[in-house]
Motif scaffolding. Structure first.
Motif, PDB file in Angstrom:
ATOM      1  N   SER A  12       0.827  -1.208   0.000  1.00 56.86           N
ATOM      2  CA  SER A  12       0.000   0.000   0.000  1.00 56.86           C
ATOM      3  C   SER A  12       0.859   1.255   0.000  1.00 56.86           C
ATOM      4  CB  SER A  12      -0.910   0.016   1.239  1.00 56.86           C
ATOM      5  OG  SER A  12      -1.587   1.256   1.343  1.00 56.86           O
ATOM      6  N   LEU A  13       0.473   2.230  -0.804  1.00 59.40           N
ATOM      7  CA  LEU A  13       1.186   3.503  -0.809  1.00 59.40           C
ATOM      8  C   LEU A  13       0.968   4.254   0.490  1.00 59.40           C
ATOM      9  CD1 LEU A  13       0.459   4.605  -4.489  1.00 59.40           C
ATOM     10  CD2 LEU A  13       2.611   3.733  -3.570  1.00 59.40           C
ATOM     11  N   HIS A  14      -0.112   3.924   1.208  1.00 61.31           N
ATOM     12  CA  HIS A  14      -0.375   4.568   2.490  1.00 61.31           C
ATOM     13  C   HIS A  14       0.600   4.107   3.571  1.00 61.31           C
ATOM     14  CE1 HIS A  14      -3.821   6.843   1.372  1.00 61.31           C
ATOM     15  NE2 HIS A  14      -4.554   5.801   1.052  1.00 61.31           N
ATOM     16  N   ALA A  15       1.299   2.989   3.318  1.00 59.64           N
ATOM     17  CA  ALA A  15       2.268   2.487   4.292  1.00 59.64           C
ATOM     18  C   ALA A  15       3.581   3.255   4.220  1.00 59.64           C
ATOM     19  CB  ALA A  15       2.522   0.998   4.053  1.00 59.64           C
ATOM     20  N   ARG A  16       3.642   4.241   3.327  1.00 57.95           N
ATOM     21  CA  ARG A  16       4.856   5.024   3.139  1.00 57.95           C
ATOM     22  C   ARG A  16       4.533   6.497   3.303  1.00 57.95           C
ATOM     23  NH1 ARG A  16       7.207   1.802  -2.220  1.00 57.95           N
ATOM     24  NH2 ARG A  16       5.934  -0.052  -1.936  1.00 57.95           N
ATOM     25  N   SER A  17       5.582   7.292   3.515  1.00 59.13           N
ATOM     26  CA  SER A  17       5.377   8.735   3.555  1.00 59.13           C
ATOM     27  C   SER A  17       4.965   9.220   2.182  1.00 59.13           C
ATOM     28  CB  SER A  17       6.660   9.445   3.994  1.00 59.13           C
ATOM     29  OG  SER A  17       7.639   9.378   2.957  1.00 59.13           O
ATOM     30  N   HIS A  18       4.473  10.460   2.102  1.00 57.15           N
ATOM     31  CA  HIS A  18       4.053  11.014   0.811  1.00 57.15           C
ATOM     32  C   HIS A  18       5.212  11.000  -0.183  1.00 57.15           C
ATOM     33  CE1 HIS A  18       1.766  14.499  -1.382  1.00 57.15           C
ATOM     34  NE2 HIS A  18       2.010  13.480  -2.157  1.00 57.15           N
ATOM     35  N   GLY A  19       6.386  11.421   0.279  1.00 58.58           N
ATOM     36  CA  GLY A  19       7.545  11.438  -0.599  1.00 58.58           C
ATOM     37  C   GLY A  19       7.964  10.050  -1.039  1.00 58.58           C
ATOM     38  N   GLU A  20       7.950   9.091  -0.098  1.00 62.95           N
ATOM     39  CA  GLU A  20       8.308   7.715  -0.439  1.00 62.95           C
ATOM     40  C   GLU A  20       7.294   7.112  -1.408  1.00 62.95           C
ATOM     41  OE1 GLU A  20      10.556   6.215   3.643  1.00 62.95           O
ATOM     42  OE2 GLU A  20       8.366   6.168   3.521  1.00 62.95           O
ATOM     43  N   ALA A  21       6.010   7.467  -1.218  1.00 61.77           N
ATOM     44  CA  ALA A  21       4.969   6.942  -2.098  1.00 61.77           C
ATOM     45  C   ALA A  21       5.152   7.454  -3.519  1.00 61.77           C
ATOM     46  CB  ALA A  21       3.591   7.322  -1.560  1.00 61.77           C
ATOM     47  N   PHE A  22       5.458   8.754  -3.648  1.00 61.63           N
ATOM     48  CA  PHE A  22       5.677   9.276  -4.997  1.00 61.63           C
ATOM     49  C   PHE A  22       6.884   8.628  -5.651  1.00 61.63           C
ATOM     50  CE2 PHE A  22       8.065  12.238  -7.722  1.00 61.63           C
ATOM     51  CZ  PHE A  22       7.212  12.207  -8.811  1.00 61.63           C
TER      52      PHE A  22
ATOM     53  N   PRO B 244      15.246  17.897  -0.865  1.00 61.48           N
ATOM     54  CA  PRO B 244      16.154  18.212  -1.982  1.00 61.48           C
ATOM     55  C   PRO B 244      16.882  16.992  -2.519  1.00 61.48           C
ATOM     56  CG  PRO B 244      16.294  19.911  -0.314  1.00 61.48           C
ATOM     57  CD  PRO B 244      15.422  18.821   0.264  1.00 61.48           C
ATOM     58  N   ASN B 245      17.291  16.094  -1.626  1.00 59.20           N
ATOM     59  CA  ASN B 245      17.997  14.894  -2.079  1.00 59.20           C
ATOM     60  C   ASN B 245      17.085  13.997  -2.912  1.00 59.20           C
ATOM     61  OD1 ASN B 245      20.466  13.303  -2.031  1.00 59.20           O
ATOM     62  ND2 ASN B 245      19.317  11.827  -0.811  1.00 59.20           N
ATOM     63  N   ARG B 246      15.820  13.884  -2.484  1.00 65.67           N
ATOM     64  CA  ARG B 246      14.864  13.081  -3.238  1.00 65.67           C
ATOM     65  C   ARG B 246      14.507  13.753  -4.572  1.00 65.67           C
ATOM     66  NH1 ARG B 246      12.092   8.815  -0.717  1.00 65.67           N
ATOM     67  NH2 ARG B 246      13.632   7.740   0.559  1.00 65.67           N
ATOM     68  N   GLN B 247      14.536  15.076  -4.608  1.00 68.98           N
ATOM     69  CA  GLN B 247      14.306  15.763  -5.883  1.00 68.98           C
ATOM     70  C   GLN B 247      15.410  15.431  -6.878  1.00 68.98           C
ATOM     71  OE1 GLN B 247      13.098  19.954  -5.731  1.00 68.98           O
ATOM     72  NE2 GLN B 247      12.495  19.660  -3.596  1.00 68.98           N
ATOM     73  N   LEU B 248      16.622  15.335  -6.385  1.00 66.73           N
ATOM     74  CA  LEU B 248      17.730  14.929  -7.248  1.00 66.73           C
ATOM     75  C   LEU B 248      17.529  13.500  -7.749  1.00 66.73           C
ATOM     76  CD1 LEU B 248      20.720  16.426  -5.227  1.00 66.73           C
ATOM     77  CD2 LEU B 248      19.849  17.239  -7.434  1.00 66.73           C
ATOM     78  N   ALA B 249      17.048  12.627  -6.853  1.00 64.69           N
ATOM     79  CA  ALA B 249      16.781  11.246  -7.246  1.00 64.69           C
ATOM     80  C   ALA B 249      15.652  11.198  -8.278  1.00 64.69           C
ATOM     81  CB  ALA B 249      16.421  10.415  -6.020  1.00 64.69           C
ATOM     82  N   ALA B 250      14.637  12.047  -8.088  1.00 63.59           N
ATOM     83  CA  ALA B 250      13.525  12.107  -9.049  1.00 63.59           C
ATOM     84  C   ALA B 250      14.015  12.597 -10.404  1.00 63.59           C
ATOM     85  CB  ALA B 250      12.424  13.014  -8.511  1.00 63.59           C
ATOM     86  N   LEU B 251      14.920  13.572 -10.392  1.00 64.89           N
ATOM     87  CA  LEU B 251      15.481  14.091 -11.637  1.00 64.89           C
ATOM     88  C   LEU B 251      16.207  12.983 -12.397  1.00 64.89           C
ATOM     89  CD1 LEU B 251      15.777  16.855 -13.123  1.00 64.89           C
ATOM     90  CD2 LEU B 251      18.005  17.070 -12.005  1.00 64.89           C
TER      91      LEU B 251
END
Length: 244
Positions: free
Chosen positions: A132-142, A167-174
């Motif tokens: 479930s995506l609810h089992a993760r934080s909003h950022g982890e779910a995205f 910011p670190n996760r934004q880099l990972a998303a990029l």
């Protein structure tokens, strides 16, 4: 020579009918009122602008015209939990590639919780389930959606995906976006993130009081204000907070 499949979505053109009330939202927003057409980059197109400038309204209208629900998700999920009216999509005409994308997804940060709930209902799982995506934080779910659900060769619409990302996760998303672009994917992204906006050779469209204008990355307020603040933050804090 093989024909290029991308951009899957090449252009939108506005055809406003006589029934349009130009004094009501969203038609009274300058970027909508003056809309004629928007051409998209084969890889990444960004929509930027202040809150209320029309970038998210435009993105969700494109999503609706493509067959997504207004809450987001894949085209198999049709949700409008807020009962929002988004009439602009009825005035949009789409020009598409000869080739249909294999994968499609519309991510809308403010209603992603509703999509996650619907996914649990479809797969008959509880919010405590590891899947479930609810089992993760909003950022982890995205990030899970970006890394696990997006399969490539797709058309992806993202509305403020940075909302829950560090910011670190934004880099990972990029980095993840780049891998998907290399796998023949196309992105249209509404964002405030100077990190995401740095994607090389992307098309950046500024929504403001004059309409819609293409701008270079280093000419965006996102870049200029962030650079200025980080380079001069003691003085900027003094000015902003009236510190002695």
């Amino acid at each position: 020579m093989a024909l290029a499949a991308k951009p899957y979505l090449q252009r939108i053109t506005a055809q406003f009918g006589k029934e349009v009330d130009w004094d009501r939202h969203p038609y009274n927003v300058p970027s909508v009122r003056g809309l004629e057409s928007i051409s998209f980059h084969p890889d990444v197109t960004f929509f930027i602008g202040e809150n209320g400038a029309g970038k998210s309204t435009m993105l969700e209208s494109i999503a609706l015209a493509l067959g997504f629900g207004i809450d987001g998700g894949s085209r198999n999920i049709s949700l409008n939990t807020a009962l929002e009216a988004a009439p602009l999509h009825q005035s949009l005409r789409l020009s598409k590639s000869f080739k249909t994308p294999r994968d499609r997804y519309f991510f809308r940060a403010e209603s992603f919780h509703n999509v996650a709930t619907r996914m649990d209902e479809i797969f008959e799982r509880t919010s405590a389930s590891a899947q479930s995506l609810h089992a993760r934080s909003h950022g982890e779910a995205f990030m899970a959606v970006l890394l696990e659900k997006f399969r490539g060769k797709g058309l992806y619409l993202l509305d403020e995906p940075e909302a829950a990302l560090s910011p670190n996760r934004q880099l990972a998303a990029l980095s993840a976006i780049h891998q998907l672009v290399r796998d023949d994917s196309q992105f249209i992204i509404a964002t405030h993130s100077p990190i995401l906006l740095s994607y090389p050779n992307a098309k950046i469209l500024l929504f403001d009081g004059t309409g819609i204008t293409e701008v270079a990355y280093q000419d965006t307020e996102h870049f200029a204000i962030t650079r200025d603040f980080l380079n001069h933050y003691p003085r900027r804090l003094q000015q902003l907070l009236d510190l002695d």
